[in-house]
Write a protein that holds these residues in place. Structure first.
Motif, mmCIF file in Angstrom:
data_model
loop_
_atom_site.group_PDB
_atom_site.id
_atom_site.type_symbol
_atom_site.label_atom_id
_atom_site.label_comp_id
_atom_site.label_asym_id
_atom_site.label_seq_id
_atom_site.Cartn_x
_atom_site.Cartn_y
_atom_site.Cartn_z
ATOM 1 N N ALA A 129 8.930 -10.501 -22.605
ATOM 2 C CA ALA A 129 7.719 -10.154 -23.069
ATOM 3 C C ALA A 129 6.824 -9.385 -22.144
ATOM 4 O O ALA A 129 6.705 -9.884 -21.073
ATOM 5 C CB ALA A 129 7.244 -11.167 -24.073
ATOM 6 N N PRO A 130 6.274 -8.344 -22.457
ATOM 7 C CA PRO A 130 5.257 -7.575 -21.490
ATOM 8 C C PRO A 130 4.161 -8.452 -21.044
ATOM 9 O O PRO A 130 3.884 -8.470 -19.821
ATOM 10 C CB PRO A 130 4.551 -6.692 -22.596
ATOM 11 C CG PRO A 130 5.432 -6.202 -23.559
ATOM 12 C CD PRO A 130 6.327 -7.573 -23.936
ATOM 13 N N GLY A 131 3.640 -9.381 -21.764
ATOM 14 C CA GLY A 131 2.714 -10.505 -21.089
ATOM 15 C C GLY A 131 3.069 -11.158 -20.276
ATOM 16 O O GLY A 131 2.318 -11.929 -19.473
ATOM 17 N N ASN A 132 4.502 -11.585 -20.185
ATOM 18 C CA ASN A 132 4.830 -12.579 -19.309
ATOM 19 C C ASN A 132 5.466 -11.689 -17.862
ATOM 20 O O ASN A 132 6.043 -12.544 -17.046
ATOM 21 C CB ASN A 132 6.146 -13.256 -19.754
ATOM 22 C CG ASN A 132 5.604 -14.170 -20.981
ATOM 23 O OD1 ASN A 132 4.478 -14.453 -20.941
ATOM 24 N ND2 ASN A 132 6.540 -14.360 -21.903
ATOM 25 N N ARG A 133 5.354 -10.469 -17.965
ATOM 26 C CA ARG A 133 5.836 -9.704 -16.709
ATOM 27 C C ARG A 133 4.716 -10.106 -15.523
ATOM 28 O O ARG A 133 3.394 -10.188 -15.887
ATOM 29 C CB ARG A 133 6.191 -8.417 -17.016
ATOM 30 C CG ARG A 133 7.296 -8.140 -17.897
ATOM 31 C CD ARG A 133 7.560 -6.818 -18.378
ATOM 32 N NE ARG A 133 8.500 -6.658 -19.617
ATOM 33 C CZ ARG A 133 8.726 -5.610 -20.053
ATOM 34 N NH1 ARG A 133 8.463 -4.220 -19.553
ATOM 35 N NH2 ARG A 133 9.667 -5.809 -21.129
ATOM 36 N N MET A 134 5.268 -10.146 -14.245
ATOM 37 C CA MET A 134 4.243 -10.460 -13.261
ATOM 38 C C MET A 134 3.941 -9.240 -12.483
ATOM 39 O O MET A 134 4.778 -8.177 -12.120
ATOM 40 C CB MET A 134 4.627 -11.513 -12.474
ATOM 41 C CG MET A 134 5.381 -12.798 -13.171
ATOM 42 S SD MET A 134 3.940 -13.596 -13.727
ATOM 43 C CE MET A 134 3.201 -14.093 -12.136
ATOM 44 N N ILE A 135 2.607 -9.128 -11.758
ATOM 45 C CA ILE A 135 2.105 -8.123 -11.101
ATOM 46 C C ILE A 135 2.672 -8.433 -9.697
ATOM 47 O O ILE A 135 2.621 -9.458 -9.084
ATOM 48 C CB ILE A 135 0.806 -7.881 -11.016
ATOM 49 C CG1 ILE A 135 0.319 -7.380 -12.520
ATOM 50 C CG2 ILE A 135 0.201 -6.921 -9.862
ATOM 51 C CD1 ILE A 135 -1.332 -7.501 -12.877
ATOM 52 N N GLY A 136 3.366 -7.368 -8.999
ATOM 53 C CA GLY A 136 3.864 -7.742 -7.398
ATOM 54 C C GLY A 136 2.949 -7.074 -6.658
ATOM 55 O O GLY A 136 1.822 -6.826 -6.964
ATOM 56 N N LEU A 219 10.817 0.923 -1.792
ATOM 57 C CA LEU A 219 10.334 -0.464 -2.005
ATOM 58 C C LEU A 219 10.939 -1.581 -1.186
ATOM 59 O O LEU A 219 10.251 -2.509 -0.616
ATOM 60 C CB LEU A 219 10.449 -0.826 -3.536
ATOM 61 C CG LEU A 219 9.571 -0.277 -4.566
ATOM 62 C CD1 LEU A 219 10.164 -0.795 -5.930
ATOM 63 C CD2 LEU A 219 8.265 -0.481 -4.104
ATOM 64 N N ALA A 220 12.218 -1.374 -0.800
ATOM 65 C CA ALA A 220 13.026 -2.372 0.207
ATOM 66 C C ALA A 220 12.336 -2.309 1.391
ATOM 67 O O ALA A 220 12.171 -3.575 1.847
ATOM 68 C CB ALA A 220 14.267 -1.799 0.032
ATOM 69 N N ARG A 221 11.821 -1.373 2.002
ATOM 70 C CA ARG A 221 11.296 -1.315 3.142
ATOM 71 C C ARG A 221 9.958 -2.277 3.208
ATOM 72 O O ARG A 221 9.903 -2.989 4.162
ATOM 73 C CB ARG A 221 10.999 -0.059 3.477
ATOM 74 C CG ARG A 221 10.232 0.206 4.883
ATOM 75 C CD ARG A 221 9.653 1.386 5.227
ATOM 76 N NE ARG A 221 10.777 2.673 5.346
ATOM 77 C CZ ARG A 221 10.468 3.893 5.718
ATOM 78 N NH1 ARG A 221 9.311 4.236 5.913
ATOM 79 N NH2 ARG A 221 11.364 4.521 6.001
ATOM 80 N N HIS A 222 9.340 -2.216 1.928
ATOM 81 C CA HIS A 222 7.947 -3.195 2.110
ATOM 82 C C HIS A 222 8.342 -4.557 1.897
ATOM 83 O O HIS A 222 8.045 -5.209 2.524
ATOM 84 C CB HIS A 222 7.463 -2.408 0.586
ATOM 85 C CG HIS A 222 6.250 -3.159 0.434
ATOM 86 N ND1 HIS A 222 5.112 -3.322 1.206
ATOM 87 C CD2 HIS A 222 5.897 -4.194 -0.620
ATOM 88 C CE1 HIS A 222 3.975 -4.012 0.653
ATOM 89 N NE2 HIS A 222 4.692 -4.741 -0.311
ATOM 90 N N PHE A 223 9.392 -4.873 1.073
ATOM 91 C CA PHE A 223 9.737 -6.308 0.812
ATOM 92 C C PHE A 223 10.273 -6.705 1.913
ATOM 93 O O PHE A 223 10.024 -8.108 2.161
ATOM 94 C CB PHE A 223 10.573 -6.291 -0.614
ATOM 95 C CG PHE A 223 9.889 -6.236 -1.740
ATOM 96 C CD1 PHE A 223 8.867 -6.760 -2.128
ATOM 97 C CD2 PHE A 223 10.310 -5.146 -2.536
ATOM 98 C CE1 PHE A 223 8.358 -6.819 -3.377
ATOM 99 C CE2 PHE A 223 9.698 -5.153 -3.833
ATOM 100 C CZ PHE A 223 8.716 -5.974 -4.096
ATOM 101 N N MET A 224 10.868 -6.140 2.671
ATOM 102 C CA MET A 224 11.417 -6.489 4.108
ATOM 103 C C MET A 224 10.725 -7.014 5.053
ATOM 104 O O MET A 224 10.869 -7.498 5.972
ATOM 105 C CB MET A 224 12.653 -5.707 4.524
ATOM 106 C CG MET A 224 13.763 -5.465 3.531
ATOM 107 S SD MET A 224 15.505 -5.186 4.356
ATOM 108 C CE MET A 224 14.788 -3.426 4.348
ATOM 109 N N LEU A 225 9.306 -6.230 4.971
ATOM 110 C CA LEU A 225 8.250 -6.271 5.942
ATOM 111 C C LEU A 225 7.983 -7.918 6.163
ATOM 112 O O LEU A 225 7.673 -8.390 5.092
ATOM 113 C CB LEU A 225 7.091 -5.610 5.966
ATOM 114 C CG LEU A 225 7.462 -4.015 5.847
ATOM 115 C CD1 LEU A 225 6.092 -3.440 5.898
ATOM 116 C CD2 LEU A 225 7.931 -4.029 7.546
#
Length: 225
Positions: A129-136, A219-225
């Motif tokens: 549900a939209p309300g349960n999605r999280m901000i990264g 995004l992967a570049r970011h998540f791996m930092l």
DNA sequence: TTTTGATCATCG
DNA sequence: CGATGATCAAAA
């Protein structure tokens, strides 16, 4: 952070504001903004984007320009799964279909919009549900030399086909990182374009989209930092 | 009608 | 099950 979000005065302050939102669910942010959370997005497909725009103080309403013109920054939310992989292609801008002779990459909407983007991943499967999605965690991005080269190549190839009256023969398979696809409320919404004999024709409006592979790498570049 | 924000539905 | 093409709603 409250519902009276101010327009950030600088890029670092914008980025800082965005970082404060990371970890919140969309329901929590909506409640802080006193915005109702819809049960699904079928009738509110732009809800997530608008919620984040308001929370960060972006320009209101729809404009063909950047969300933070004075900062030169475009805000984009991007739905990702729990591993950080994009679930969708990313809409960039509507493609001009007429009056495009002499239009150069340097002056294009695509380049302008992508020159500096604040990406905000929204974590959650479609079933959530939209309300349960999280901000990264947000990512402030500017294309690398190679990335811009790829974008430019695809853009120039697609725009040449359009100017030659081949709009109706372009599929989403053209281009490595950028694709051209219909962008319309329905099949009856038509706009003017160039036909194969150079005549004016009516066709579906088209939009430029970033392919998921491209945004995934970004995004992967970011998540791996 | 066109721009914004995207997701939906179907096919290979 | 990912990619492609189709579609939805609001604001201006």
């Amino acid at each position: 952070m409250n519902k009276y979000a101010k327009r950030p005065a600088s890029i670092p302050s914008l980025l800082n504001n965005a970082e404060q939102l990371a970890g919140l669910s969309l329901r929590e942010l909506a409640e802080m903004q006193a915005i109702a959370t819809p049960p699904n997005l079928r009738r509110d497909k732009g809800w997530i984007g608008q919620l984040l725009e308001q929370a960060l103080g972006a320009s209101a309403g729809s404009k063909p320009e950047q969300d933070f013109p004075e900062l030169g920054v475009e805000l984009k939310t991007i739905p990702v799964d729990s591993r950080g992989k994009p679930l969708e292609t990313t809409f960039v801008s509507v493609a001009p279909l007429t009056g495009i002779s002499g239009l150069r990459w340097q002056d294009s909407n695509v380049r302008n919009k992508l020159s500096c983007v604040l990406w905000i991943p929204i974590i959650g499967e479609r079933s959530l549900a939209p309300g349960n999605r999280m901000i990264g965690q947000p990512l402030l991005w500017q294309p690398s030399t190679e990335q811009e080269h790829l974008l430019r190549q695809d853009w120039e190839e697609i725009m040449e086909l359009i100017s030659l009256g081949q709009v109706q023969n372009i599929s989403a398979r053209h281009g490595q990182v950028l694709q051209l696809r219909p962008k319309a409320a329905n099949s009856r919404a038509l706009t003017e374009a160039i036909g194969d004999q150079g005549q004016a024709i009516m066709t579906l409006p088209r939009g430029f989209y970033l392919k998921t592979q491209f945004t995934a790498a970004l995004l992967a570049r970011h998540f791996m930092l």
